[in-house]
Design a protein around this motif. Structure first.
Motif, PDB file in Angstrom:
ATOM      1  N   ARG A   1      -9.590 -37.282 -20.788  1.00 13.68           N
ATOM      2  CA  ARG A   1      -8.760 -38.087 -19.890  1.00 13.68           C
ATOM      3  C   ARG A   1      -7.642 -37.235 -19.293  1.00 13.68           C
ATOM      4  NH1 ARG A   1      -4.174 -41.157 -19.884  1.00 13.68           N
ATOM      5  NH2 ARG A   1      -4.242 -42.994 -18.537  1.00 13.68           N
ATOM      6  N   GLU A   2      -7.117 -36.320 -20.095  1.00 14.04           N
ATOM      7  CA  GLU A   2      -6.122 -35.388 -19.590  1.00 14.04           C
ATOM      8  C   GLU A   2      -6.714 -33.981 -19.666  1.00 14.04           C
ATOM      9  OE1 GLU A   2      -1.734 -37.011 -20.520  1.00 14.04           O
ATOM     10  OE2 GLU A   2      -2.915 -36.552 -22.290  1.00 14.04           O
ATOM     11  N   ILE A   3      -6.850 -33.347 -18.532  1.00 12.16           N
ATOM     12  CA  ILE A   3      -7.425 -32.015 -18.485  1.00 12.16           C
ATOM     13  C   ILE A   3      -6.387 -30.991 -18.941  1.00 12.16           C
ATOM     14  CG2 ILE A   3      -8.282 -30.241 -16.883  1.00 12.16           C
ATOM     15  CD1 ILE A   3      -9.528 -32.532 -15.277  1.00 12.16           C
ATOM     16  N   THR A   4      -6.838 -29.991 -19.690  1.00 15.61           N
ATOM     17  CA  THR A   4      -5.975 -28.913 -20.155  1.00 15.61           C
ATOM     18  C   THR A   4      -6.366 -27.624 -19.447  1.00 15.61           C
ATOM     19  OG1 THR A   4      -7.455 -28.313 -21.969  1.00 15.61           O
ATOM     20  CG2 THR A   4      -5.788 -30.009 -22.416  1.00 15.61           C
ATOM     21  N   VAL A   5      -5.585 -26.566 -19.704  1.00 13.07           N
ATOM     22  CA  VAL A   5      -5.917 -25.274 -19.114  1.00 13.07           C
ATOM     23  C   VAL A   5      -7.287 -24.813 -19.600  1.00 13.07           C
ATOM     24  CG1 VAL A   5      -5.234 -22.846 -18.993  1.00 13.07           C
ATOM     25  CG2 VAL A   5      -3.491 -24.630 -18.868  1.00 13.07           C
ATOM     26  N   GLU A   6      -7.591 -25.085 -20.864  1.00 18.49           N
ATOM     27  CA  GLU A   6      -8.886 -24.682 -21.411  1.00 18.49           C
ATOM     28  C   GLU A   6     -10.035 -25.427 -20.737  1.00 18.49           C
ATOM     29  OE1 GLU A   6      -6.249 -25.542 -23.205  1.00 18.49           O
ATOM     30  OE2 GLU A   6      -5.680 -23.541 -23.934  1.00 18.49           O
ATOM     31  N   SER A   7      -9.909 -26.738 -20.583  1.00 13.16           N
ATOM     32  CA  SER A   7     -10.990 -27.498 -19.949  1.00 13.16           C
ATOM     33  C   SER A   7     -11.084 -27.203 -18.457  1.00 13.16           C
ATOM     34  CB  SER A   7     -10.793 -29.003 -20.189  1.00 13.16           C
ATOM     35  OG  SER A   7      -9.544 -29.458 -19.716  1.00 13.16           O
ATOM     36  N   PHE A   8      -9.996 -26.730 -17.860  1.00 14.95           N
ATOM     37  CA  PHE A   8     -10.029 -26.290 -16.457  1.00 14.95           C
ATOM     38  C   PHE A   8     -11.029 -25.152 -16.283  1.00 14.95           C
ATOM     39  CE2 PHE A   8      -8.406 -23.192 -13.331  1.00 14.95           C
ATOM     40  CZ  PHE A   8      -8.435 -23.958 -12.178  1.00 14.95           C
ATOM     41  N   HIS A   9     -11.000 -24.190 -17.194  1.00 12.52           N
ATOM     42  CA  HIS A   9     -11.939 -23.077 -17.127  1.00 12.52           C
ATOM     43  C   HIS A   9     -13.374 -23.561 -17.345  1.00 12.52           C
ATOM     44  CE1 HIS A   9      -8.222 -20.634 -18.454  1.00 12.52           C
ATOM     45  NE2 HIS A   9      -8.410 -20.448 -17.164  1.00 12.52           N
ATOM     46  N   GLU A  10     -13.562 -24.452 -18.295  1.00 10.70           N
ATOM     47  CA  GLU A  10     -14.900 -24.990 -18.555  1.00 10.70           C
ATOM     48  C   GLU A  10     -15.429 -25.751 -17.343  1.00 10.70           C
ATOM     49  OE1 GLU A  10     -14.358 -27.414 -21.953  1.00 10.70           O
ATOM     50  OE2 GLU A  10     -13.790 -25.748 -23.292  1.00 10.70           O
ATOM     51  N   MET A  11     -14.545 -26.489 -16.701  1.00  9.98           N
ATOM     52  CA  MET A  11     -14.940 -27.298 -15.553  1.00  9.98           C
ATOM     53  C   MET A  11     -15.406 -26.427 -14.395  1.00  9.98           C
ATOM     54  SD  MET A  11     -12.739 -30.395 -13.928  1.00  9.98           S
ATOM     55  CE  MET A  11     -11.377 -29.317 -13.508  1.00  9.98           C
ATOM     56  N   LEU A  12     -14.785 -25.272 -14.194  1.00 13.38           N
ATOM     57  CA  LEU A  12     -15.185 -24.372 -13.119  1.00 13.38           C
ATOM     58  C   LEU A  12     -16.614 -23.876 -13.338  1.00 13.38           C
ATOM     59  CD1 LEU A  12     -14.557 -22.637 -10.616  1.00 13.38           C
ATOM     60  CD2 LEU A  12     -13.545 -20.941 -12.162  1.00 13.38           C
ATOM     61  N   ALA A  13     -16.915 -23.483 -14.561  1.00 13.65           N
ATOM     62  CA  ALA A  13     -18.267 -23.007 -14.857  1.00 13.65           C
ATOM     63  C   ALA A  13     -19.284 -24.135 -14.709  1.00 13.65           C
ATOM     64  CB  ALA A  13     -18.314 -22.417 -16.265  1.00 13.65           C
ATOM     65  N   GLU A  14     -18.938 -25.327 -15.200  1.00 14.65           N
ATOM     66  CA  GLU A  14     -19.845 -26.461 -15.110  1.00 14.65           C
ATOM     67  C   GLU A  14     -20.104 -26.852 -13.660  1.00 14.65           C
ATOM     68  OE1 GLU A  14     -20.035 -31.187 -16.399  1.00 14.65           O
ATOM     69  OE2 GLU A  14     -18.386 -29.920 -17.096  1.00 14.65           O
ATOM     70  N   MET A  15     -19.075 -26.843 -12.847  1.00 15.78           N
ATOM     71  CA  MET A  15     -19.228 -27.215 -11.448  1.00 15.78           C
ATOM     72  C   MET A  15     -20.176 -26.256 -10.729  1.00 15.78           C
ATOM     73  SD  MET A  15     -16.275 -27.307  -8.490  1.00 15.78           S
ATOM     74  CE  MET A  15     -16.206 -25.501  -8.431  1.00 15.78           C
ATOM     75  N   THR A  16     -19.981 -24.967 -10.940  1.00 15.11           N
ATOM     76  CA  THR A  16     -20.823 -23.982 -10.271  1.00 15.11           C
ATOM     77  C   THR A  16     -22.278 -24.120 -10.703  1.00 15.11           C
ATOM     78  OG1 THR A  16     -18.910 -22.484 -10.249  1.00 15.11           O
ATOM     79  CG2 THR A  16     -21.050 -21.520  -9.758  1.00 15.11           C
ATOM     80  N   GLU A  17     -22.495 -24.398 -11.997  1.00 15.12           N
ATOM     81  CA  GLU A  17     -23.864 -24.530 -12.503  1.00 15.12           C
ATOM     82  C   GLU A  17     -24.528 -25.810 -12.014  1.00 15.12           C
ATOM     83  OE1 GLU A  17     -26.237 -24.832 -16.784  1.00 15.12           O
ATOM     84  OE2 GLU A  17     -24.094 -24.369 -16.738  1.00 15.12           O
ATOM     85  N   ARG A  18     -23.832 -26.936 -12.108  1.00  8.61           N
ATOM     86  CA  ARG A  18     -24.441 -28.219 -11.750  1.00  8.61           C
ATOM     87  C   ARG A  18     -24.739 -28.334 -10.266  1.00  8.61           C
ATOM     88  NH1 ARG A  18     -21.854 -33.547 -14.140  1.00  8.61           N
ATOM     89  NH2 ARG A  18     -23.476 -34.333 -12.714  1.00  8.61           N
ATOM     90  N   LEU A  19     -23.947 -27.677  -9.442  1.00 13.71           N
ATOM     91  CA  LEU A  19     -24.177 -27.731  -8.004  1.00 13.71           C
ATOM     92  C   LEU A  19     -25.039 -26.571  -7.522  1.00 13.71           C
ATOM     93  CD1 LEU A  19     -20.663 -29.016  -7.465  1.00 13.71           C
ATOM     94  CD2 LEU A  19     -22.557 -30.012  -6.198  1.00 13.71           C
TER      95      LEU A  19
END
Length: 266
Positions: A70-88
């Motif tokens: 629910r609240e994004i952290t600096v760590e999940s920010f990095h994970e989200m970048l990798a996930e976004m690039t892979e899923r798209l």
């Protein structure tokens, strides 16, 4: 149903960035005191789009953002970048996370405390050959004109300035450290609350410490050059002139790695 975005496109033109802008989401950031600040960030999320695809899947950006805590952290920010690039299924991805960051400051003479807010942005970029995370801090300052001080018999004109430091780190650096570098190299820093003795101090400090916009960016650049934790940086300063109908502006970019890589836009 047909996937229209997945249709072939025959114009043979790649798109550098396509995605969503200005979507807000709660974030959580740890500060130097050991506490966590709960705030709201504005996200920009993009991927590249090869020439053979008609469009990207915009809903996936929102889905990726919502699937994390629910609240994004600096760590999940990095994970989200990798996930976004892979899923798209993209070759490169770019995320910007901008939020207000608060520091409790003491007035220089009276010691009264008040909060100062600063705009902070994390910029994540993923490419086939590199993965970078830049940190940007926007710091308001006071600047006093050396020329005005030299030629005027009574006083000198000063103005509000905005310094922006965008840094690529190879070691851990607190946000407070970047903010302090900017504040220490202005004519004087700003405070949320000042008593009369404090007002006297900051006025006289600025008068005793005049700086052109060029002085500010050079002095900050000298500090960043000496810090081995910083691999590359861009520093800008804009003076919102009090006696002119224009701003004064200066910019320095330096990649200490010796690369000719692009910097995040001003």
């Amino acid at each position: 149903m047909e996937d229209v975005q997945g249709r072939a496109d025959y114009r043979r033109i790649d798109i550098n960035k396509v995605g969503i802008k200005d979507i807000r989401h709660p974030v959580r950031v740890r500060d130097r005191t050991g506490y966590e600040q709960h705030t709201v960030a504005t996200f920009n999320m993009y991927v590249n789009l090869p020439q053979h695809f008609k469009g990207t899947h915009m809903s996936r950006f929102v889905s990726i953002l919502s699937s994390h805590d629910r609240e994004i952290t600096v760590e999940s920010f990095h994970e989200m970048l990798a996930e976004m690039t892979e899923r798209l299924e993209a070759g490169s991805g770019h995320i910007e996370m901008t939020f207000p960051y608060f520091i409790n400051k003491r007035a220089p003479i009276s010691g009264v405390q008040s909060l100062m807010d600063y705009e902070v942005t994390f910029i994540g970029e993923m490419h086939p050959d590199r993965h970078e995370t830049w940190v940007r801090v926007a710091v308001p300052l006071t600047s006093l004109c050396p020329c005005s001080k030299q030629i005027a018999e009574r006083g000198a004109h000063n103005q509000r300035s905005l310094v922006i430091i965008t840094a690529l780190m190879n070691g851990f650096v607190w946000l407070e450290e970047l903010i302090e570098i900017a504040e220490e190299e202005g004519s004087c820093d700003l405070y949320g609350l000042l008593k009369r003795p404090d007002e006297k101090y900051v006025t006289e400090r600025a008068y005793d410490n005049p700086k052109f916009v060029e002085d500010v960016v050079r002095d900050i650049a000298a500090r960043l050059n000496e810090d081995d934790r910083i691999s590359a940086y861009q520093v800008t300063s804009e003076n919102y002139e009090s006696i002119h109908n224009h701003s004064a502006f200066a910019l320095i970019e330096q990649d200490k790695r010796g690369y000719d890589s692009p910097f995040p836009c001003v």
